[in-house]
Design a protein around this motif. Structure first.
Motif, PDB file in Angstrom:
ATOM      1  N   UNK E  51      82.990  46.025 -71.572  1.00 53.10           N
ATOM      2  CA  UNK E  51      82.648  46.011 -73.000  1.00 53.10           C
ATOM      3  C   UNK E  51      83.907  46.004 -73.869  1.00 53.10           C
ATOM      4  N   UNK E  52      85.001  46.545 -73.350  1.00 55.35           N
ATOM      5  CA  UNK E  52      86.233  46.551 -74.162  1.00 55.35           C
ATOM      6  C   UNK E  52      86.807  45.155 -74.344  1.00 55.35           C
ATOM      7  N   UNK E  53      86.406  44.222 -73.484  1.00 53.07           N
ATOM      8  CA  UNK E  53      86.839  42.834 -73.701  1.00 53.07           C
ATOM      9  C   UNK E  53      85.682  41.943 -74.140  1.00 53.07           C
ATOM     10  N   UNK E  54      84.596  42.580 -74.648  1.00 50.45           N
ATOM     11  CA  UNK E  54      83.552  41.797 -75.310  1.00 50.45           C
ATOM     12  C   UNK E  54      82.374  41.403 -74.457  1.00 50.45           C
ATOM     13  N   UNK E  77      87.960  41.655 -57.854  1.00 50.60           N
ATOM     14  CA  UNK E  77      89.281  42.250 -58.097  1.00 50.60           C
ATOM     15  C   UNK E  77      89.295  43.727 -57.720  1.00 50.60           C
ATOM     16  N   UNK E  78      88.178  44.416 -57.930  1.00 45.67           N
ATOM     17  CA  UNK E  78      88.079  45.816 -57.518  1.00 45.67           C
ATOM     18  C   UNK E  78      88.192  45.933 -55.996  1.00 45.67           C
ATOM     19  N   UNK E  79      87.579  45.003 -55.297  1.00 44.03           N
ATOM     20  CA  UNK E  79      87.668  45.013 -53.830  1.00 44.03           C
ATOM     21  C   UNK E  79      89.120  44.789 -53.379  1.00 44.03           C
ATOM     22  N   UNK E  80      89.825  43.918 -54.035  1.00 41.20           N
ATOM     23  CA  UNK E  80      91.230  43.668 -53.693  1.00 41.20           C
ATOM     24  C   UNK E  80      92.046  44.933 -53.979  1.00 41.20           C
ATOM     25  N   UNK E 107      86.997  30.233 -65.512  1.00 45.89           N
ATOM     26  CA  UNK E 107      88.323  30.846 -65.521  1.00 45.89           C
ATOM     27  C   UNK E 107      88.533  31.697 -66.773  1.00 45.89           C
ATOM     28  N   UNK E 108      87.962  31.274 -67.889  1.00 53.48           N
ATOM     29  CA  UNK E 108      88.178  32.023 -69.138  1.00 53.48           C
ATOM     30  C   UNK E 108      87.668  33.461 -69.020  1.00 53.48           C
ATOM     31  N   UNK E 109      86.391  33.690 -68.685  1.00 52.92           N
ATOM     32  CA  UNK E 109      85.987  35.093 -68.530  1.00 52.92           C
ATOM     33  C   UNK E 109      86.715  35.802 -67.388  1.00 52.92           C
ATOM     34  N   UNK E 110      86.962  35.109 -66.292  1.00 56.57           N
ATOM     35  CA  UNK E 110      87.695  35.738 -65.187  1.00 56.57           C
ATOM     36  C   UNK E 110      89.053  36.242 -65.662  1.00 56.57           C
ATOM     37  N   UNK E 111      89.694  35.430 -66.469  1.00 49.63           N
ATOM     38  CA  UNK E 111      91.040  35.779 -66.946  1.00 49.63           C
ATOM     39  C   UNK E 111      91.006  37.053 -67.782  1.00 49.63           C
ATOM     40  N   UNK E 112      89.946  37.215 -68.619  1.00 49.49           N
ATOM     41  CA  UNK E 112      89.837  38.442 -69.417  1.00 49.49           C
ATOM     42  C   UNK E 112      89.643  39.656 -68.508  1.00 49.49           C
ATOM     43  N   UNK E 113      88.816  39.487 -67.461  1.00 44.41           N
ATOM     44  CA  UNK E 113      88.574  40.608 -66.549  1.00 44.41           C
ATOM     45  C   UNK E 113      89.854  40.944 -65.769  1.00 44.41           C
ATOM     46  N   UNK E 115      92.735  40.758 -66.750  1.00 42.03           N
ATOM     47  CA  UNK E 115      93.609  41.512 -67.643  1.00 42.03           C
ATOM     48  C   UNK E 115      93.365  43.016 -67.554  1.00 42.03           C
ATOM     49  N   UNK E 116      92.141  43.408 -67.164  1.00 42.64           N
ATOM     50  CA  UNK E 116      91.860  44.833 -67.013  1.00 42.64           C
ATOM     51  C   UNK E 116      92.563  45.409 -65.783  1.00 42.64           C
TER      52      UNK E 116
END
Lengths: 152, 152, 152, 152, 152, 152, 152, 152, 152, 152, 152, 152
Positions: E51-54, E77-80, E107-113, E115-116
């Motif tokens: 939610x912090x990235x929309x 990414x959490x698994x990695x 890729x656009x939403x993946x890129x925002x995630x 970033x977390x």
């Protein structure tokens, strides 16, 4: 049935020097504006000739797939024969054919029909499969003929 | 390999007046009834010539995509050269080419091969992409040539 | 704008005997290497002529679909007119046209534009729909012309 | 022209131990945000080099189909060479390439261009055809390189 | 929810020398054998972060299209991150990512995630669009990670 | 049958530091330049091994669909085993596999064949479905292997 | 699980003279109205039998592609066996099978499952690939059986 | 050529009561495992018979499209005739044919060939177009026959 | 309207032993050679019967999509009823139906129409979706019936 | 089941002057976030009403194709009736419907269902087939209604 | 940039009674005749506003896919706001929106942008996915607005 | 020809307050139940009017592509004019048009025809391309009109 007038305002054929160039011919009956699609669309004499090479069987399930290309092939070549005749020649004077098909397997029946117009060797021949013809999807073959009729 | 007979019962070429019209040529070896598809299907001398313009590299992953169009281009133009020779002419007398392709990007390699037959300027040229050729999908190019060979 | 040079190293036209054969013409401006796509790509005089047959309306939503084929038709036929002129002839000496389209419905606007070049009857005419032209998808029409210009 | 910055916020290359891992490289000019598509998009020196292997012919109908992959191949490999140089190495230190293509026939021209960067044997090499690259359809090749540069 | 076991009998990660190689990770919950497809498939803490990235808006018509790629990106990414932790490292030690997508606009939403997980600069990165992943069409992203964890 | 030479001019494998990187391997027999497509294309010993996991049944209607992927899987993994052996290692030293398929359902038979090479747990593994491989459509799987063979 | 009722108001089987005709059988569980899609949808005893021919491996990435056709094959043939039993016969009395598939490569696993029902030679057999079955896309195989059970 | 063994482990035909049920027959030569595709794949006597109905013309461009279905039709019906003979019957005892085609226009040539086997009225007949046959795309027709041969 | 003659030269039905086998029936009116496509193509009595199950509404926008399958279903089943009657039977003696559809959702209206012919339970029934029927695309359903009419 | 809340943050309906405008309504149950797909998704009273026009037959093979559009039609029109009721009106006050379908043949069953809500003449009506609705492919119909409810 | 004139000769908006009807609005800049496609096509103030909801990131690989729909959404809603203003109203007076998309997943970003124009609840709303808009494929959204502005 | 009755049981137009809402109009002649497809389907006076804007040329190859949309455009707008007249208004009272097309390039001819009905500025206008209309594929345009006819 009438196979005389072109579909649009251009010359069906034109003599220049010793050559007669013909516009590409498709099997459209100008009186109905529809493409030839069945054996009913050509004269009985044509059907009789086609029967000699195995077509116009009278069996619906056989004719339904063959009639369009067979009847169009006859129509187109007959039209070229008439144009040659109008300039004082015969099929033997038609020395070059460029033959466009929508589906190349249609070359086989076309070839049998052409044998009726050229009992001997056919003229110089180019065959390509293209996408579509005027005036629409139901036209299966277009032939552009060149006749050589040297002035006497 | 033999590149002499046509695939069907029509004339390969015919002189009318000062012109020699040729039937559309495709790269099918009549002895095998198969389309030319690799550099093995053409003579070593042809391969040597093609190497001068960068083809026939011997690397499988390069040749696999280029060989069909490059070898067919050579085969077709060589056949036209032979037909011209049979009528007493050379490639310089072939004044007009209509070149049909199944995939227009094949024009680039075809153009390099044509340069081997026309070291100077090529003749009048028409290029279109169409759907298919006789006898099937593996044929990539068809060329219809016209020669001008005025009677002496 | 310049509509003079061919796109590749072949002859744009060549006289043999009484005939002038022309290479297939497409509407590509050699200076920009791009296909003609809008009314801005042709001269104001051309636009004025096209307005007399209902095109070049100035309404964006109308022109957006019509401009490419209408402007290309003008460009191609004007180029053929120039080539005829270079050999001492006029459009009336261009006796045969083979017209290839990517989309056959484009024949309708093409036909109106051709009427501007042939106020009387157009020459012998072949029309087929094919797949693609050089140099790419944006080219919508290619015309191969033959002129008859007997030596005096 | 500038081929230095990455398209997004990630590292272009990173040394870990004796290895330099590089991000996948595509031929996008960061200053214009557009993919390389023609020979004008690369330096004259590159064009000269490409002419030695038969490309950049200057003929529009040939270059139109070849330029995108040939110019992108040069751009991508040059970028990898620069990244190796930034870490103190040369192309010989780039020991592994994973090469993704949108159309596998593009491997043939790519392979000729790679020969300019690797006059001897190229490194370990993987080639696969995939669907698409960032930032869009016009990108034809992406190369991921690994260099081995042991610390002295 | 459990994101620990692999889908088949291969190693999830393996240390060799100073490197930890990881198998390609996809967002499949081994307990249900189904791909992650909605925000309900990930923990509340993850949703709060997203939610912090929309994302995770709670509006059905917005979430329906975004949730699958956003939730899968987080899961992968959490698994990695967990695999790195199991070998004593953090996300900063994961120095290289090869990221495969089924649809590149993801890729656009993946890129925002991402970033977390990488508040600073992300690692060396390769992005390609491919056709499909195990175990089926609903998997939208697969990431293959390499960590550098020199032995102390 | 020979499964030794690469298809193009690049290195099949290369040692750098403690690692041996291998080029992506496909099942193409260099002597015939054709992809492996049937059980006849691999040795009898291989067929015997494959029968132990249910393949090579001898029934035409069963083998026709399974043989290409099963035989290619064996060929590719055997080639990797040979490359490892050439550097003094075994399959257990091959620690990472990136496995590309044209059709992901082929993973099931591939997995059974891989079990013949890795009786224990297979190495770190990435699996993606891509579009095509060199040299053409009949290649169904490509595997890129990395071996860890620390210098003694 | 229940595999007894038909999906619509027609007879599942009917004796006429010495023959028992059966309606085409598909693998739909009438209690759930859903097609069989995984090994969980069939009894454990069935799974055990399938493991003897290499299926039901327990590996998600293998089973995900094989389970639908393998489990449906078992379900359909078991239903035919039950119908034969209801008329006092066994699988050996089922003398003719017409087997329709949506994807012909599914014949290979079907054939292995059929071997469980016919340890000896299977009956007269017709196999065709068609487009779809009731009640929808997830049904992969339909079998129409005929039994010969002469009245004593 | 041999047209005797089935492609898989099922019965080619089986008598039950007064009926002989036959498995669906396709034109695959078991010795080569390839589908019949040309007139060379059938005996000269068959070719002679086919010439009486206009096929096997010897012209490559005609035969290339017709040979596969014509030769397969002969092969399949001859196989059915043999199976009837093995049970003591003739083609007149084959009372029912279910005929599956990949392309329905193939019914026309098939029908002419069937006339060679049934000079009088053919038996009860069902014709449908389906998607594919075992063992692959090159099979164009499959026929399932039922003979009535009452025990004397 | 006449629904009596078959479309080609094969038997419409034939008694062998206690069975009457019928050729596959499609809704083609032999007098017009066209497929049934609207409620006008069937008798008023049929329309009245169809109205009792909610069809033949008279609303153009409703009937346009439903009429072809509903009217064909009636035509085909009525033809089967007639053939049974010609052999001294009724619909109750027709014990097995194989029903082929071009679009499986057409089963729903077909099923309602079949209820008019079988007020009780319909016979043994197989339903598959196939590609096409003779004589062309407009045919939506074909039914092959078997009657059991033991000789008295 | 609850059919009250909208899927996103916009007004379901709004009075302005004498009109009540309604947002486009689709058949999505907000509590499950899934589209209505079977008769189980609507109340028994609705099913009873639908049975009066021939739907909800209880036969799986019939209902499987009809249930989605029939149940959605009922759901959508019931929701519009509720919105009209919330503003003090009835279905007779809903004077205009714009009806979007994904598949136009669905108009026939929709029309029968609408007859349950409008025993007399339905209001002004527009029908178009579009591509898709929120929240996804399973939604088959969207209706935008306008009510006229003059203030007293 | 100017967003004032319509693309063709029709009214952009018109008051009738208490309503202002607006023509469907698309994001085409009349001065360039091109659709809005990037953040550069809208004012800096708009970009700043869009950054507050997470767009206009400045990262090329993110913006390339999002910019077209985000910038067009802003452009279209701003144009509607201007038209309302020209009739003396604000966005709150725009009571109904019909929103057409080419790709329904674009609703998510559109919805975030609309939140900038309607900080409170948006008006009555209909959303459908259609095929295309004037003047061409690059237009992604069209909005038709209705305002209620009772005369004072 | 009659263009008066609707195709189904809904109101063609309805007055509510000062507005007359009209159902979406398509060019279907209720007497023949067929869509308008040629200039013969509209009155001579209409053809004369269309000739003033360049249509109805009488050339078959031009009219074949233009007639369907031109004649339908006239038919639909004439029907709207009649409906307005029935409520005491003229085309100037029709203040809003929503125009749906199957092929957006048809907007150009439609726009010319609309100019015949609106010599001045047309009303508020929305244009979208959708998939299909009732009653089928041959319908090319549907127009939904709103008239403002305040009660005196």
């Amino acid at each position: 049935m009438s196979i005389g007038q072109p579909m649009a305002n251009y010359a069906a054929a034109r003599r220049v020097g010793d050559f007669v160039f013909m516009s590409g011919v498709v099997a459209v009956d100008p009186s109905t504006r529809r493409a030839v699609s069945s054996y009913e669309d050509i004269p009985e004499a044509a059907r009789a000739a086609l029967r000699t090479v195995g077509y116009a069987t009278g069996q619906m399930s056989v004719d339904v797939f063959e009639a369009p290309i067979v009847a169009q092939s006859w129509f187109v070549l007959e039209r070229i024969r008439q144009l040659a005749a109008e300039h004082g020649g015969t099929m033997d004077d038609v020395v070059k054919l460029v033959q466009y098909f929508r589906r190349l397997p249609d070359y086989a029946p076309y070839n049998r029909v052409r044998g009726l117009f050229y009992p001997g060797q056919p003229p110089v021949s180019t065959v390509v499969e293209v996408s579509r013809f005027l005036p629409g999807d139901e036209v299966l073959v277009e032939v552009e003929a060149t006749a050589y009729l040297p002035s006497p």
